[in-house]
Design a protein around this motif. Structure first.
Motif, short mmCIF file in Angstrom:
data_model
loop_
_atom_site.label_atom_id
_atom_site.label_comp_id
_atom_site.label_asym_id
_atom_site.label_seq_id
_atom_site.Cartn_x
_atom_site.Cartn_y
_atom_site.Cartn_z
N LEU A 76 3.41 -0.73 -12.03
CA LEU A 76 3.70 -0.55 -10.61
C LEU A 76 5.21 -0.50 -10.42
O LEU A 76 5.94 -1.37 -10.92
N THR A 77 5.68 0.49 -9.70
CA THR A 77 7.11 0.66 -9.43
C THR A 77 7.40 0.20 -8.01
O THR A 77 6.94 0.82 -7.05
N PRO A 78 8.13 -0.91 -7.83
CA PRO A 78 8.40 -1.40 -6.48
C PRO A 78 9.36 -0.49 -5.74
O PRO A 78 10.13 0.27 -6.34
N GLU A 79 9.30 -0.57 -4.43
CA GLU A 79 10.21 0.20 -3.60
C GLU A 79 11.63 -0.38 -3.68
O GLU A 79 11.83 -1.55 -4.01
N LYS A 80 12.62 0.45 -3.39
CA LYS A 80 14.01 0.00 -3.44
C LYS A 80 14.27 -1.05 -2.37
O LYS A 80 13.84 -0.93 -1.24
N GLU A 87 0.84 -1.20 0.00
CA GLU A 87 0.00 0.00 0.00
C GLU A 87 0.87 1.25 0.00
O GLU A 87 1.91 1.31 0.66
N GLY A 88 0.43 2.26 -0.75
CA GLY A 88 1.18 3.49 -0.89
C GLY A 88 2.19 3.49 -2.02
O GLY A 88 2.81 4.51 -2.29
N GLN A 89 2.35 2.35 -2.67
CA GLN A 89 3.31 2.24 -3.78
C GLN A 89 2.84 3.07 -4.98
O GLN A 89 1.65 3.18 -5.26
N GLU A 99 -1.13 9.35 -12.80
CA GLU A 99 -0.34 8.90 -11.66
C GLU A 99 -1.24 8.69 -10.45
O GLU A 99 -2.12 9.52 -10.17
N GLY A 100 -1.02 7.57 -9.78
CA GLY A 100 -1.82 7.25 -8.60
C GLY A 100 -1.01 6.43 -7.62
O GLY A 100 0.22 6.33 -7.72
N THR A 101 -1.69 5.80 -6.68
CA THR A 101 -1.04 5.00 -5.64
C THR A 101 -1.84 3.72 -5.41
O THR A 101 -3.01 3.61 -5.79
N VAL A 102 -1.16 2.76 -4.78
CA VAL A 102 -1.83 1.53 -4.38
C VAL A 102 -2.66 1.84 -3.14
O VAL A 102 -2.12 2.17 -2.09
N ASP A 103 -3.99 1.74 -3.28
CA ASP A 103 -4.89 2.10 -2.18
C ASP A 103 -5.15 0.93 -1.25
O ASP A 103 -5.31 1.12 -0.04
N PHE A 104 -5.21 -0.29 -1.79
CA PHE A 104 -5.52 -1.45 -0.94
C PHE A 104 -5.05 -2.72 -1.64
O PHE A 104 -5.19 -2.86 -2.86
N VAL A 105 -4.48 -3.65 -0.85
CA VAL A 105 -4.08 -4.97 -1.33
C VAL A 105 -4.99 -5.99 -0.68
O VAL A 105 -5.03 -6.11 0.55
N LEU A 141 -6.10 0.38 -6.97
CA LEU A 141 -5.36 1.62 -7.13
C LEU A 141 -6.33 2.80 -7.11
O LEU A 141 -7.49 2.67 -7.52
N ALA A 142 -5.86 3.95 -6.67
CA ALA A 142 -6.67 5.18 -6.62
C ALA A 142 -6.01 6.25 -7.48
O ALA A 142 -4.81 6.50 -7.37
#
Length: 571
Positions: A484-488, A427-429, A444-450, A465-466
């Motif tokens: 989707l861009t994963p975190e480092k 979430e938040g990705q 552009e948006g974010t992952v709202d819920f998994v 996604l939102a």
């Protein structure tokens, strides 16, 4: 004993012929085997050089063409049925004359056949059981081969030779079988499963061979040997995981390495980051949906908003209806006002508010002193009508969903992520999206819920996604391409994904141990991203692994392991 060794050599030569031509440069073992095999097939080469003269019919073995008979029968080496074949008459006559003059036996190519012929010409024979794949195994009773587990087949042997073989082979010829016999004689045995073609594969449960894919067969092993092997693999009980299997090294000449297109790459630490590309559909933001229900029974008398998609604003009259319950509540409110009973006034006013009577209507009743026949129902928010279940004259009651009003300033996009990628989503990705209806624009948006569960049919993880949609360009049910861009993540030890050799028993890689020297190594793999696979255990940073052409080297190592086991030299 000598006859058994020579038949074993012929069996191994037949096995070596299966190896691809490129493997002849891998080890001297296979090179010598191919050279020897060319000598054993000299008779077959003569048969192929027919120049059109008269021919005669003979019967030969498909696996051992040096076996040529005048009548149908079975191969004395492997037990297969002989097949019919035409030979030049001159060669057949010359061979017959020569065999009549010499009256000798060719022990290298036809030892088993000649002995069978001499037995059938007058000597006594005895029935024994032998393995079609390992003719050195000869038993007095039916059973299974102690090497590959195949059922033994019945075969006739000369009585004198069978007696000599029994005395000669008792101490050492059936080493693998003697272990099983000694186990059944007194010590306890345990059941394991092994591959008929690769006896070095021994598993505790049924399954398939990781080398050839054949079903494993059940076999009894001495409990002492199994316990010793288990203790050795566990490192004296200090490790909870069994020791990784060992594979023989393989030598490959430089020219063969070049022909095999072998690519070497070092194992090193690197961050495993890979963008996830998937598809989804645009939908309503369900947090911004509003449903309109009546609070009392009644009849619709005038419908102001009657179509799906109509835009509405907060406080706008959707329809007007007549309700006997609301009329009665207004009368009670007027009675309380006339009598000046403050408590009753407040309770009557609260009842009207609970029935969703607008404040303007309540004030009009107080000021005018009369009951309002119809009551308006107002829109709870700005938006547009997504659904409508209402027509003029309808009878309505609480629980009926009259309108669904949606907002377009924010939308949800539901996508599916493969199971092996679900650890890379949180979430938040950050996420980007493109839709066909709006070319050239990226949202552009974010992952709202998994979602907590996987889809049981598609085996994918649902992710919501939102995206902001202030201008209303995005519309529900649009097809979207999402990235989707994963975190480092911290760097981990990794090798190219092409270097991994998967198998049911665990993954392997081929490591270069020196110039022209290679060895398969068992490894434990982790995450995979960007064409690289994480190595959890089995390798050290800086080791050189084969990223291309490793399957032939791995196959040659398995062949050497099988030869070592058959000869009793396995380490």
């Amino acid at each position: 004993m000598n006859r058994h060794n020579k038949i074993l050599r012929i069996s191994l030569l037949s096995t070596a012929l299966v190896t691809p031509a490129v493997m002849t440069g891998l080890t001297p073992v296979l090179s010598h085997a191919v050279a020897a095999d060319s000598v054993d097939h000299s008779g077959h080469d003569h048969a192929q050089s027919s120049d059109g003269n008269d021919t005669v019919t003979r019967w030969t073995c498909p696996m051992h063409p040096q076996i040529v008979e005048e009548e149908p029968g079975s191969c004395p080496i492997c037990g297969m049925d002989l097949v019919e074949k035409e030979y030049p008459a001159q060669e057949a006559s010359a061979d017959a004359a020569e065999s009549a003059r010499d009256n000798t036996k060719d022990m290298d190519a036809h030892e088993g056949h000649d002995q069978m012929s001499s037995a059938s010409s007058g000597g006594e024979t005895v029935t024994r059981w032998t393995c079609p794949m390992h003719p050195q195994i000869v038993e007095e009773e039916p059973g299974s081969c102690p090497i590959c587990g195949m059922d033994l087949v019945e075969k006739e042997y000369p009585a004198e030779e069978a007696s000599a073989d029994a005395g000669d082979s008792a101490p050492s010829a059936h080493e693998g079988h003697d272990h099983a016999s000694s186990a059944s004689a007194g010590s306890e045995t345990v059941t394991r499963w092994t591959c008929p073609m690769h006896p070095q594969i021994i598993e505790e449960e049924p399954g398939s061979c990781p080398i050839c894919g054949m079903d494993l067969v059940e076999k009894e092993y001495p409990a002492s040997e199994v316990d010793a092997a288990s203790a050795e693999s566990s490192g004296g009980g200090s490790a909870s995981r069994p020791k990784a299997p060992s594979f023989p090294s393989v030598s490959v000449s430089p020219i063969t390495v070049q022909h095999m297109n072998v690519v070497i790459e070092k194992a090193k630490k690197r961050p495993l980051m890979e963008t996830i590309r998937t598809v989804g559909t645009v939908g309503y933001d369900e947090d911004l949906l509003a449903h309109v229900h009546p609070r009392a029974k009644g009849w619709v008398e005038r419908l102001n908003v009657a179509s799906v998609g109509a835009k509405v604003k907060k406080g706008e009259v959707l329809f007007e209806y007549y309700s006997p319950d609301i009329v009665a509540a207004q009368q009670d409110y007027l009675v309380a006002l006339r009598r000046g009973m403050n408590d009753l006034i407040e309770s009557s006013r609260a009842r009207l508010e609970l029935l969703d009577v607008p404040q303007s209507v309540i004030d009009a009743v107080r000021q005018q002193g009369k009951v309002q026949r119809t009551i308006p129902l107002l829109a709870p928010q700005d938006g547009y009508v997504a659904e409508i279940n209402l027509r003029e004259g309808m009878y309505i009651q609480p629980g009926l969903d009259l309108y669904t009003i949606a907002r377009r300033d924010r939308v949800w996009v539901n996508v599916d992520v493969l199971e092996r990628r679900m650890q890379s989503v949180s979430e938040g990705q950050q996420a980007t999206m493109r839709v066909d209806g709006i070319p050239g624009r990226t949202f552009e948006g974010t992952v709202d819920f998994v979602y907590p569960e996987l889809d049981p049919q598609s085996r994918t993880l649902r992710v919501r996604l939102a995206f902001d949609n202030e201008d209303g360009q995005l519309r529900p049910n649009q097809f979207a391409e999402v990235t989707l861009t994963p975190e480092k993540t911290p760097p981990v030890l990794a090798v190219p994904a092409t270097a991994i050799i998967p198998s049911p028993g665990g993954a392997r890689v081929v490591v270069r141990t020196g110039e022209g020297r290679f060895r398969p190594v068992a490894v434990e793999t982790g995450a995979e991203a960007g064409g690289y696979t994480e190595i959890v255990s089995g390798l050290e940073p800086g080791e050189q692994v084969v990223a291309s052409g490793q399957f032939l080297i791995d196959s040659e190592s398995n062949v050497q392991a099988a030869f070592s086991r058959l000869s009793g030299n396995e380490q």
